[in-house]
Design an enzyme around this catalytic site. Sequence first.
Site, PDB file in Angstrom:
ATOM      1  N   ARG A 171       0.830  -1.219   0.000  1.00  0.00           N
ATOM      2  CA  ARG A 171       0.000   0.000   0.000  1.00  0.00           C
ATOM      3  C   ARG A 171       0.863   1.267   0.000  1.00  0.00           C
ATOM      4  NH1 ARG A 171      -2.765  -3.651  -0.615  1.00  0.00           N
ATOM      5  NH2 ARG A 171      -4.893  -4.010   0.122  1.00  0.00           N
ATOM      6  N   SER A 245      -9.991  -0.205   3.758  1.00  0.00           N
ATOM      7  CA  SER A 245      -9.248  -0.515   4.981  1.00  0.00           C
ATOM      8  C   SER A 245      -8.642   0.767   5.530  1.00  0.00           C
ATOM      9  CB  SER A 245      -8.107  -1.490   4.691  1.00  0.00           C
ATOM     10  OG  SER A 245      -8.592  -2.696   4.198  1.00  0.00           O
ATOM     11  N   GLU A 341      -3.869   3.705   6.553  1.00  0.00           N
ATOM     12  CA  GLU A 341      -3.600   3.484   5.131  1.00  0.00           C
ATOM     13  C   GLU A 341      -3.906   4.736   4.298  1.00  0.00           C
ATOM     14  OE1 GLU A 341      -5.644   1.365   1.762  1.00  0.00           O
ATOM     15  OE2 GLU A 341      -5.088  -0.307   3.066  1.00  0.00           O
TER      16      GLU A 341
HETATM   17  N1  EPU Z   1     -10.939 -10.270  10.885  1.00  0.00           N
HETATM   18  C1  EPU Z   1     -11.579 -10.331  12.107  1.00  0.00           C
HETATM   19  N2  EPU Z   1     -12.439  -9.326  12.443  1.00  0.00           N
HETATM   20  C2  EPU Z   1     -12.692  -8.293  11.600  1.00  0.00           C
HETATM   21  C3  EPU Z   1     -12.030  -8.231  10.365  1.00  0.00           C
HETATM   22  C4  EPU Z   1     -11.149  -9.235  10.014  1.00  0.00           C
HETATM   23  O1  EPU Z   1     -11.391 -11.241  12.871  1.00  0.00           O
HETATM   24  O2  EPU Z   1     -13.486  -7.428  11.964  1.00  0.00           O
HETATM   25  C5  EPU Z   1     -10.047 -11.368  10.481  1.00  0.00           C
HETATM   26  C6  EPU Z   1     -10.700 -12.172   9.380  1.00  0.00           C
HETATM   27  O3  EPU Z   1     -11.481 -13.198   9.888  1.00  0.00           O
HETATM   28  C7  EPU Z   1      -9.525 -12.694   8.589  1.00  0.00           C
HETATM   29  C8  EPU Z   1      -8.442 -11.646   8.816  1.00  0.00           C
HETATM   30  O4  EPU Z   1      -8.861 -10.831   9.910  1.00  0.00           O
HETATM   31  O5  EPU Z   1      -9.090 -13.919   9.096  1.00  0.00           O
HETATM   32  C9  EPU Z   1      -8.179 -10.801   7.610  1.00  0.00           C
HETATM   33  O6  EPU Z   1      -9.343 -10.142   7.156  1.00  0.00           O
HETATM   34  P1  EPU Z   1      -9.714 -10.042   5.591  1.00  0.00           P
HETATM   35  O7  EPU Z   1      -9.468 -11.335   4.929  1.00  0.00           O
HETATM   36  O8  EPU Z   1     -11.025  -9.406   5.512  1.00  0.00           O
HETATM   37  O9  EPU Z   1      -8.622  -9.112   4.937  1.00  0.00           O
HETATM   38  P2  EPU Z   1      -7.958  -7.820   5.497  1.00  0.00           P
HETATM   39  O10 EPU Z   1      -6.571  -8.166   5.919  1.00  0.00           O
HETATM   40  O11 EPU Z   1      -8.869  -7.226   6.472  1.00  0.00           O
HETATM   41  C10 EPU Z   1      -6.883  -7.014   3.226  1.00  0.00           C
HETATM   42  C11 EPU Z   1      -6.742  -5.683   2.533  1.00  0.00           C
HETATM   43  C12 EPU Z   1      -8.022  -5.355   1.770  1.00  0.00           C
HETATM   44  C13 EPU Z   1      -8.272  -6.462   0.774  1.00  0.00           C
HETATM   45  C14 EPU Z   1      -8.389  -7.797   1.523  1.00  0.00           C
HETATM   46  C15 EPU Z   1      -8.536  -8.963   0.602  1.00  0.00           C
HETATM   47  C16 EPU Z   1      -5.236  -4.346   3.868  1.00  0.00           C
HETATM   48  C17 EPU Z   1      -5.084  -3.242   4.850  1.00  0.00           C
HETATM   49  N3  EPU Z   1      -6.474  -4.651   3.521  1.00  0.00           N
HETATM   50  O12 EPU Z   1      -7.908  -6.856   4.206  1.00  0.00           O
HETATM   51  O13 EPU Z   1      -7.798  -4.141   1.076  1.00  0.00           O
HETATM   52  O14 EPU Z   1      -9.459  -6.209   0.030  1.00  0.00           O
HETATM   53  O15 EPU Z   1      -7.183  -8.014   2.300  1.00  0.00           O
HETATM   54  O16 EPU Z   1      -7.345  -9.232  -0.046  1.00  0.00           O
HETATM   55  O17 EPU Z   1      -4.225  -4.896   3.411  1.00  0.00           O
HETATM   56  C18 EPU Z   1      -8.062  -1.771   1.166  1.00  0.00           C
HETATM   57  O18 EPU Z   1      -6.850  -1.691   1.096  1.00  0.00           O
HETATM   58  O19 EPU Z   1      -8.805  -0.727   1.227  1.00  0.00           O
HETATM   59  C19 EPU Z   1      -8.689  -3.076   1.215  1.00  0.00           C
HETATM   60  C20 EPU Z   1      -9.986  -3.244   1.364  1.00  0.00           C
END
Ligand code: EPU
Length: 345
Positions: A171, A245, A341
């Site tokens: 990012r 995010s 971010e």
């Molecule tokens: N989780 C929780 N509680 C929550 C949210 C997440 O326990 O409220 C856990 C989920 O269960 C999962 C883990 O955290 O095991 C990761 O969550 P998720 O798979 O939703 O992905 P993320 O790490 O939250 C990242 C990117 C997103 C992207 C997704 C999918 C970042 C900061 N965010 O989110 O990017 O769409 O992976 O690849 O790297 C963005 O940058 O605006 C964005 C949406």
Amino acid sequence: MSYPVAAVRFESRVPLRELNSFGLPAVARTLVRVAGEADVRRVVDHPEHGRAEKFILGGGSNVVLTHDVPAVVVKVEVMGRRIVAEEADAWIVEAGAGENWHDFVAWTLDQGCPGLENLALIPGTVGAAPVQNIGAYGLELKDRFDSLVGVDLVTGRTVTLDAPMCRFGYRDSVFKHELAGKTVITRVRLRLPRPWQPVLGYLELERKATETGIARPDARTVFDWICAIRRQKLPDPKSIGNAGSFFKNPVVSAEQCRDIIGRDPEIVHYPLPDGSVKLAAGWLIDACGWKGKSVGRAGVYEKQALVLVNRGGASGAEVVTLARAIQESVYGRFGIRLEPEPVIL
Ligand code: EPU
């Protein structure tokens, strides 16, 4: 000295609420819309505004506006999409920085040039995509990047940058650092490898494959899966203001991670090739009890704790107050500093 008739119009006191996906109130003292490289040059050459500080605005989907903007806001409206070349091992496609990113992804699929489907439904414009090296579901922009064209805001010269020059990180890119407010991205060129191979490593995509019984999906199917997954847990900025995010997923040393696992065995973490470990910021925030909570009119989204939302009429200051409170409680419980971010102005 004669001065050419300016084809760009500098507007005064322009409300930005409709121009940022969080829907935050702020006013640009001066705003100018640019439709191509020549327009940017006209801005640079302008006797009054040419030397002023600039703030470059794309789709406004990755900014938190906490006050009125004294800098000249350059609103990028360079349009156009084309297939540049069909090479033996790749399709080369290009879009103007003002095009909507998701519409561009859908267009490439319609043209028979797959490869961007994992990045479907990411809000914002094409020009903003390299700034934060957008990424989702196992793919980052840098994996499909060829080059970009921009205009230097000091010299007015058109420049072409390749991937190493953009210094892409998680990012992150040179446009968030040395080149912030210095180079306006006008066109982005992508390289989509042939033959097409799906990127399916992500758990949620594997789950879709199992659910539907489709083990070898085509690009259109992957696109549909990604859209369905995102719609389920990410709010549509058209109905609820947000900037995706809000925090980056923090990276810690293996030792620090072992220590945290000792206390919180449930923690969601992903080992990285260099031995460090990426932690799910959403999980950390959720574990601190923030999901669904609010501070004033800014809140934490009910379905994904990593997304902060505008519950209606929030100010940028309220969003930042909420973000700080979250950072403090995550630091207090886990000793980890979360880094925002979006660009906070
Ligand atoms: N989780 C929780 N509680 C929550 C949210 C997440 O326990 O409220 C856990 C989920 O269960 C999962 C883990 O955290 O095991 C990761 O969550 P998720 O798979 O939703 O992905 P993320 O790490 O939250 C990242 C990117 C997103 C992207 C997704 C999918 C970042 C900061 N965010 O989110 O990017 O769409 O992976 O690849 O790297 C963005 O940058 O605006 C964005 C949406």
